[in-house]
Design an enzyme around this catalytic site. Structure first.
Site, PDB file in Angstrom:
ATOM      1  N   LYS A  52       0.841  -1.210   0.000  1.00  0.00           N
ATOM      2  CA  LYS A  52       0.000   0.000   0.000  1.00  0.00           C
ATOM      3  C   LYS A  52       0.870   1.252   0.000  1.00  0.00           C
ATOM      4  O   LYS A  52       0.597   2.211  -0.731  1.00  0.00           O
ATOM      5  CB  LYS A  52      -0.933  -0.013   1.223  1.00  0.00           C
ATOM      6  CG  LYS A  52      -2.044  -1.064   1.096  1.00  0.00           C
ATOM      7  CD  LYS A  52      -2.811  -1.283   2.397  1.00  0.00           C
ATOM      8  CE  LYS A  52      -3.797  -2.436   2.230  1.00  0.00           C
ATOM      9  NZ  LYS A  52      -4.490  -2.781   3.490  1.00  0.00           N
ATOM     10  N   GLN A  96      -4.643  -1.666   9.851  1.00  0.00           N
ATOM     11  CA  GLN A  96      -4.565  -2.985   9.234  1.00  0.00           C
ATOM     12  C   GLN A  96      -5.162  -4.054  10.151  1.00  0.00           C
ATOM     13  O   GLN A  96      -4.874  -4.095  11.350  1.00  0.00           O
ATOM     14  CB  GLN A  96      -3.091  -3.300   8.907  1.00  0.00           C
ATOM     15  CG  GLN A  96      -2.862  -4.593   8.152  1.00  0.00           C
ATOM     16  CD  GLN A  96      -3.254  -4.519   6.685  1.00  0.00           C
ATOM     17  OE1 GLN A  96      -3.575  -3.462   6.155  1.00  0.00           O
ATOM     18  NE2 GLN A  96      -3.253  -5.646   6.018  1.00  0.00           N
ATOM     19  N   ASP A 119     -10.942   2.811   4.461  1.00  0.00           N
ATOM     20  CA  ASP A 119     -11.278   1.384   4.386  1.00  0.00           C
ATOM     21  C   ASP A 119     -12.789   1.184   4.267  1.00  0.00           C
ATOM     22  O   ASP A 119     -13.246   0.099   3.894  1.00  0.00           O
ATOM     23  CB  ASP A 119     -10.820   0.674   5.673  1.00  0.00           C
ATOM     24  CG  ASP A 119      -9.544  -0.129   5.490  1.00  0.00           C
ATOM     25  OD1 ASP A 119      -9.268  -0.555   4.354  1.00  0.00           O
ATOM     26  OD2 ASP A 119      -8.840  -0.331   6.497  1.00  0.00           O
TER      27      ASP A 119
END
Ligand SMILES: Nc1nc(=O)c2c([nH]1)NC[C@@H]1CN(c3ccc(C(=O)N[C@@H](CCC(=O)O)C(=O)O)cc3)C=[N+]21
Length: 291
Positions: A52, A96, A119
């Site tokens: 990412k 994460q 997200d």
């Protein structure tokens, strides 16, 4: 049989984003800035977060990687989140998953400022998605929708079976595909571990999205001729013949399923790279919303 090439499609999307960033810079505007928080040192998680950050560099975004030790307390993580919420330089960020077991994931996701939640995991944004309001779509389902759309895979009126009901993939996938939108208008069945006679369902499916995390679960005898297969699974299987000691396997037994498929995503090079591209797209949107 057409391979839905996520690697190529994600490269196309990243090039489109890089073009937008160039325009922003030419106009003297702020560059989008993504932060990623990772707690602990799970190998796969580190690989994904690293990818990412690398993707940010490629498109010209600013990025910040925050690595916290496994022993980080929930309070410490929540304090870091508060800091990111209040930091005007950060347009969007992700925490994460999975988190260590001593940290309450729901509490953490609730603490993320919904306007920075690239997200799309905050309950507010999940609700907005369900109501078809503008929001950050969760990157993996968003990537699948984008792949279906760009390859013009017919979905309207089709029978879709989603295998898996997770909050980050299966459930949102089923919501999006049933909506009135590009790659939507499908009739969706959500299957899971309690589903009776899964094979009966999959044999009737025009499109199967497999997101349960069991390597090579879906086999050729379970699908009909002409099916479209979206493989969201990614498992590291021990393989001493590989220099890193493992190989990547999807949830689909590719060798037996691909010959019957009209469209199919490979692993690697399918849904995974799309997830990263859509995270960048969400970050670009977050920057636009803040400006
Ligand atoms: N808050 C949060 N957001 C996420 O989006 C998130 C997460 N947590 N936790 C883990 C999963 C998994 N995930 C992947 C991203 C890219 C690849 C990817 O690029 N895969 C490559 C291979 C990469 C490799 O070599 O392992 C491919 O499929 O071709 C895979 C998986 C994002 N996730």
């Amino acid at each position: 049989m057409t391979i839905l090439d996520g690697k190529k499609t994600s490269a196309d999307i990243k090039a489109e984003i890089a073009e937008k960033v160039k325009e922003l810079k030419a106009q003297g505007k702020k560059t989008p800035h993504l932060a990623a928080v990772i707690v602990g040192n799970d190998g796969a998680s580190k690989t994904y977060v690293g990818a990412k950050v690398k993707a940010c560099e490629l498109v010209g975004f600013d990025s910040t990687l925050i690595e916290l030790p496994t022993e980080t307390t929930e309070a410490e993580l929540l304090a870091k989140i508060e800091e990111l919420n209040n930091n005007d330089a950060i347009d969007g960020y992700i925490v994460q998953l999975p988190l260590p077991k001593h940290i309450d994931e729901h509490k953490v996701l609730l603490a993320v400022d919904a306007t920075k939640d690239v997200d799309g995991f905050h309950p507010t944004n999940v609700g907005r998605m369900a109501l078809e309001l503008p929001t950050f779509l969760p990157a993996t389902p968003y990537g699948v929708m984008e792949l279906l759309e760009r390859y013009k895979v017919p979905t309207s009126g089709k029978n879709v079976v989603v295998i898996g009901r997770s909050h980050i993939v299966g459930r949102p996938m089923s919501i999006l595909m049933s909506q009135k939108r590009a790659a939507g208008d499908a009739t969706v069945t959500v299957a899971h571990s309690r589903t009776a006679n899964l094979k009966e369902l999959t044999l009737k499916a025009d499109i199967i999205v497999v997101a349960l995390g069991v390597a090579e679960f879906l086999t050729g005898d379970m699908v009909k001729e002409g099916v479209t297969i979206i493989d969201v699974g990614i498992t590291r299987l021990d393989d001493p013949s590989k220099k890193n000691g493992f190989r990547l396997a999807g949830d689909v037994h590719f060798e037996s399923v691909a010959p019957k498929a009209a469209f199919i995503t490979p692993v690697p090079g399918g849904v995974g790279p799309m997830t990263i591209a859509m995270l960048l797209k969400n970050t670009l949107l977050a920057g636009e919303n803040r400006a």
